[in-house]
Design an enzyme around this catalytic site. Structure first.
Site, PDB file in Angstrom:
ATOM      1  N   ASN A   7      58.103-119.384   1.091  1.00 11.38           N
ATOM      2  CA  ASN A   7      58.087-118.636   2.346  1.00 11.38           C
ATOM      3  C   ASN A   7      56.622-118.518   2.766  1.00 11.38           C
ATOM      4  O   ASN A   7      55.875-117.714   2.217  1.00 11.38           O
ATOM      5  CB  ASN A   7      58.705-117.248   2.121  1.00 11.38           C
ATOM      6  N   ARG A  91      61.604-121.485   3.927  1.00  9.82           N
ATOM      7  CA  ARG A  91      62.057-120.575   4.964  1.00  9.82           C
ATOM      8  C   ARG A  91      61.351-120.964   6.264  1.00  9.82           C
ATOM      9  O   ARG A  91      60.125-121.094   6.310  1.00  9.82           O
ATOM     10  CB  ARG A  91      61.684-119.143   4.616  1.00  9.82           C
ATOM     11  N   ARG A 241      57.092-102.163  15.784  1.00  5.43           N
ATOM     12  CA  ARG A 241      57.577-102.800  17.022  1.00  5.43           C
ATOM     13  C   ARG A 241      58.486-101.851  17.793  1.00  5.43           C
ATOM     14  O   ARG A 241      59.280-101.124  17.189  1.00  5.43           O
ATOM     15  CB  ARG A 241      58.366-104.074  16.695  1.00  5.43           C
ATOM     16  N   GLU A 386      67.235-113.184   0.210  1.00  3.64           N
ATOM     17  CA  GLU A 386      67.064-114.357   1.071  1.00  3.64           C
ATOM     18  C   GLU A 386      66.686-115.593   0.255  1.00  3.64           C
ATOM     19  O   GLU A 386      67.107-116.700   0.566  1.00  3.64           O
ATOM     20  CB  GLU A 386      66.003-114.060   2.142  1.00  3.64           C
TER      21      GLU A 386
END
Ligand code: ADP
Length: 399
Positions: A7, A91, A241, A386
């Site tokens: 990743n 990824r 965010r 993941e």
């Protein structure tokens, strides 16, 4: 068969070596500050001591080389040679509309990923650098790309089209894509197992609540809606965010504060979310919960606003699926905060008749049903994985 999962970010590289047959983790680690002074490798072989090496890593190729050396090291390594690394799974953040499933990385596919760079200018180029570094150092080893957006490609048109002129979709492919797809896929599949039902026959809402956060609706094994959009800025309120917003706010702030679009985008990405709502207190939910416990209103304000937004999406996704069998919590906050789970379920969703088992809600690190109600949806905590999903897909395509 051993799969190396990579990743790759702009200045970091996380890796795991997984035995794809028995799904056991062999080793994992992280390279930080690649291309920056003070770069270091942290390497943890399963069952062994953690090794930290502060070494210059001028680029990602140097980082991958250090990772491979660590895995093959005579004393602390886990394999005898590179021959024991049979495939690499990468990824990749954005696969646009091109990649709806994990894909073997041929030169043509890599070109296709490059064409998606526009859609994720901060992430995809870094992912590609990782791919190229592995290609250089492990020539001939098959590699697979696993896309964050792929799982959401099953969304129906009414879920992915925005209310703007349609030509922006046809010209620029502006639409909802969604992210964290690998996590939503893993958790929803696991939820069906906990429900004891076929994956193709249940309605599951997955709340992936980490620093970045998103919700998805998975009906009969297919994603039908998700909260992140063209970019990961839409949807839930996150660590830093903003999530959903009246788009006119951008112009309003620009005029009032004399700021450029770039400056406002930085504010919305890095200074908003629970960090912004708490008046700059913290983006970390542990700090916010600590502040709330001490009676600090800023912490309460951020936690309640965050939780309310999650609950609102759960309500919306019950509409998207005409019901729900399981609501699942995962990722940093979802897995570790009994408080946030309780506020979402008990304060904002009482109409659903959910009863949480306090003891189960306080457990950590296991797949668990935390609700006791007979009627209505079951609430679950499922730690995401993941990397395992990436290893599974890589194995399936290369074995
Ligand atoms: P990402 O992968 O998006 O960076 P993670 O899924 O690792 O994020 O989640 C990180 C967040 O998880 C941290 O910012 C922190 O707020 C939250 N977190 C971790 N542990 C706890 C805890 N015990 N209680 C509440 N929140 C926690």
């Amino acid at each position: 068969m051993n799969v190396l999962v990579i990743n790759c970010g702009s200045s970091s590289l996380k890796f795991q070596l997984i035995n794809a047959e028995n799904e056991e983790l062999i080793a994992k680690g992280l390279c930080e500050r690649i291309g920056i002074e003070g770069s270091q490798l942290v390497y943890s072989p399963t069952g062994g001591e953690k090794v930290t090496k502060v070494v210059p890593m001028p680029d990602h190729t140097a980082a991958v080389k250090l990772v491979l050396d660590a895995l093959c090291d005579k004393e602390t390594g886990v394999v005898k040679s590179l021959d024991e690394i049979n495939a690499v799974g990468h990824r990749i953040v954005h696969g646009g509309e091109k990649f709806a499933v994990s894909t073997l990385l041929t030169d043509e596919v890599i070109k296709g990923i490059e064409e998606c760079n526009d859609l994720a200018p901060l992430h995809n180029p870094a992912n590609l650098i990782g791919i190229n570094a592995c290609k250089e150092l492990m020539p001939g080893v098959p590699m697979v790309g696993v896309f964050d957006t792929a799982f959401h490609q099953t969304m129906p048109r009414e879920a992915y089209i925005y209310g703007i002129p349609y030509e922006y979709y046809t010209k620029y492919k502006i639409r909802r894509y969604g992210f964290h797809g690998t996590s939503h896929a893993y958790v929803s599949r696991r939820a069906a197992e906990l429900l004891g039902k076929s994956y193709e026959d249940c309605k599951i809402i997955v709340c992936h609540l980490g620093n970045g956060a998103s919700v998805s609706a998975v009906k009969n094994g297919k994603c039908v809606d998700t909260s992140m959009g063209l970019t990961p800025l839409e949807g839930l309120i996150m660590g830093t965010r903003s999530g959903d917003l009246d788009p006119a706010i951008i112009e309003f702030i620009a005029k009032k504060e004399n700021k450029s679009i770039d400056e406002i985008m930085t504010i919305l990405n890095k200074e908003s979310g629970v960090l912004g709502i708490s008046g700059g207190l913290s983006s970390d939910f542990r700090d916010l919960e600590g502040a709330h416990d001490k009676g600090d209103e800023a912490g309460t304000r951020a936690l309640e606003t965050f939780s309310y937004r999650v609950a609102k999406y759960i309500g919306a996704y019950m509409v998207a699926m005409n019901g729900v069998d399981a609501i699942c919590f995962t990722a940093g906050v979802g897995e570790n905060s009994p408080f946030v789970r309780a506020v979402i379920c008990e304060k904002y969703l009482p109409f659903m008749g959910i009863k949480l088992d306090t003891e189960a809600n306080n457990k950590r690190g296991e797949d668990i049903i935390i609700s006791t109600n007979e009627q209505g949806p079951k609430v679950m905590v499922i730690p995401t994985n993941e990397e395992l999903m990436i290893a599974r897909d890589t194995y399936a395509l290369t074995k």
